[in-house]
Write an enzyme that holds these catalytic residues in place. Sequence first.
Site, PDB file in Angstrom:
ATOM      1  N   GLU A 146       4.039  -2.106   4.157  1.00  0.00           N
ATOM      2  CA  GLU A 146       3.626  -0.715   4.364  1.00  0.00           C
ATOM      3  C   GLU A 146       3.261  -0.441   5.809  1.00  0.00           C
ATOM      4  O   GLU A 146       2.319  -1.042   6.355  1.00  0.00           O
ATOM      5  CB  GLU A 146       2.396  -0.405   3.491  1.00  0.00           C
ATOM      6  N   GLU A 243      -4.237   7.518  -3.181  1.00  0.00           N
ATOM      7  CA  GLU A 243      -5.059   6.639  -2.347  1.00  0.00           C
ATOM      8  C   GLU A 243      -5.845   7.485  -1.351  1.00  0.00           C
ATOM      9  O   GLU A 243      -5.523   7.543  -0.158  1.00  0.00           O
ATOM     10  CB  GLU A 243      -4.164   5.646  -1.608  1.00  0.00           C
TER      11      GLU A 243
HETATM   12  O1  LIG Z   1      -4.320   1.444   3.865  1.00  0.00           O
HETATM   13  C1  LIG Z   1      -3.459   1.748   3.044  1.00  0.00           C
HETATM   14  O2  LIG Z   1      -2.896   2.871   2.967  1.00  0.00           O
HETATM   15  C2  LIG Z   1      -2.996   0.757   2.059  1.00  0.00           C
HETATM   16  O3  LIG Z   1      -2.287   1.141   1.148  1.00  0.00           O
HETATM   17  C3  LIG Z   1      -3.358  -0.708   2.206  1.00  0.00           C
HETATM   18  O4  LIG Z   1      -2.882  -1.391   1.094  1.00  0.00           O
HETATM   19  C4  LIG Z   1      -4.813  -0.991   2.339  1.00  0.00           C
HETATM   20  O5  LIG Z   1      -5.278  -0.784   3.590  1.00  0.00           O
HETATM   21 MG   LIG Z   2      -1.459   3.030   1.510  1.00  0.00          MG
END
Ligand SMILES: O=C(O)C(=O)[C@H](O)CO
Ligand SMILES: [Mg+2]
Length: 264
Positions: A146, A243
Amino acid sequence: MIRLAANLSMLFTEHDFLDRFAAAADAGFHGVEYLFPYAHAPERVAEALRDSGLEQVLFNLPPGDWEAGERGLASLPGREDEFRGSVVEALRYAEALACPRVHAMAGLLPEDADDEIREAHHATYLANLRFAASEAASAGRELLIEPINTRDMPGYFLSRQDQAVAVLESVGADNLRLQFDLYHCQIMEGDLIRHLERLLPHIGHVQIAGVPERHEPDVGEVHYPAVLKRLETLGYRGWVGCEYRPAAGTRDGLGWGKPYGLVS
Ligand SMILES: O=C(O)C(=O)[C@H](O)CO
Ligand SMILES: [Mg+2]
């Protein structure tokens, strides 16, 4: 159809971790993700997951010393043995939780990184991802990388989508996929719908949050109804991880998710 997963590291923090699964189910989520389950025995987490009726859709490999500021091991020269151990541990939990995918955080470059140091990190990253993807494939799992924005995480080794695609293509493992976090992409590059269209073949998971404060998706500069509609019309069948840090209480802020089955 958009399937939303609650990120239990950010949502429902009004509850103890193992109680967040039931709270997420009660709010209409069908999946969960979080950073790290390792503070709890896998069977305890599996019990909370099973009792909630939710699917486990993602979590991260152990990241090194998080409290000391480390943000992943995958690109760190000299920490290869520790990284390999983190892969084994994550796959042990993924087995217990029937989780299809895990995320390997890349780690931080030193502030004084020169080209030689960057190249050493890059070579370590590719070698570690080849190992981890092979182990994950043997376990029937996907491994994700990511890009993370450098405002929130200064020095993070992987920060742009084209960098991630180059890594995916260099490693060449079918089960190594992109964790496409729209919050980070908006901060670093913008142009979200065009990025979705171009990157779709690589995407193993999507995450969303409002920009710039990382609150609810309907707080900030991104019009998520249009972005999620395009994700749907592109035929994405994966999960969308929520998130974000609620601006107030988790349930109070879920009104944005009503079209996707959430209950505030
Ligand atoms: O920070 C993010 O967006 C994430 O998805 C990581 O997994 C955690 O920092
Ligand atoms: Mg993330």
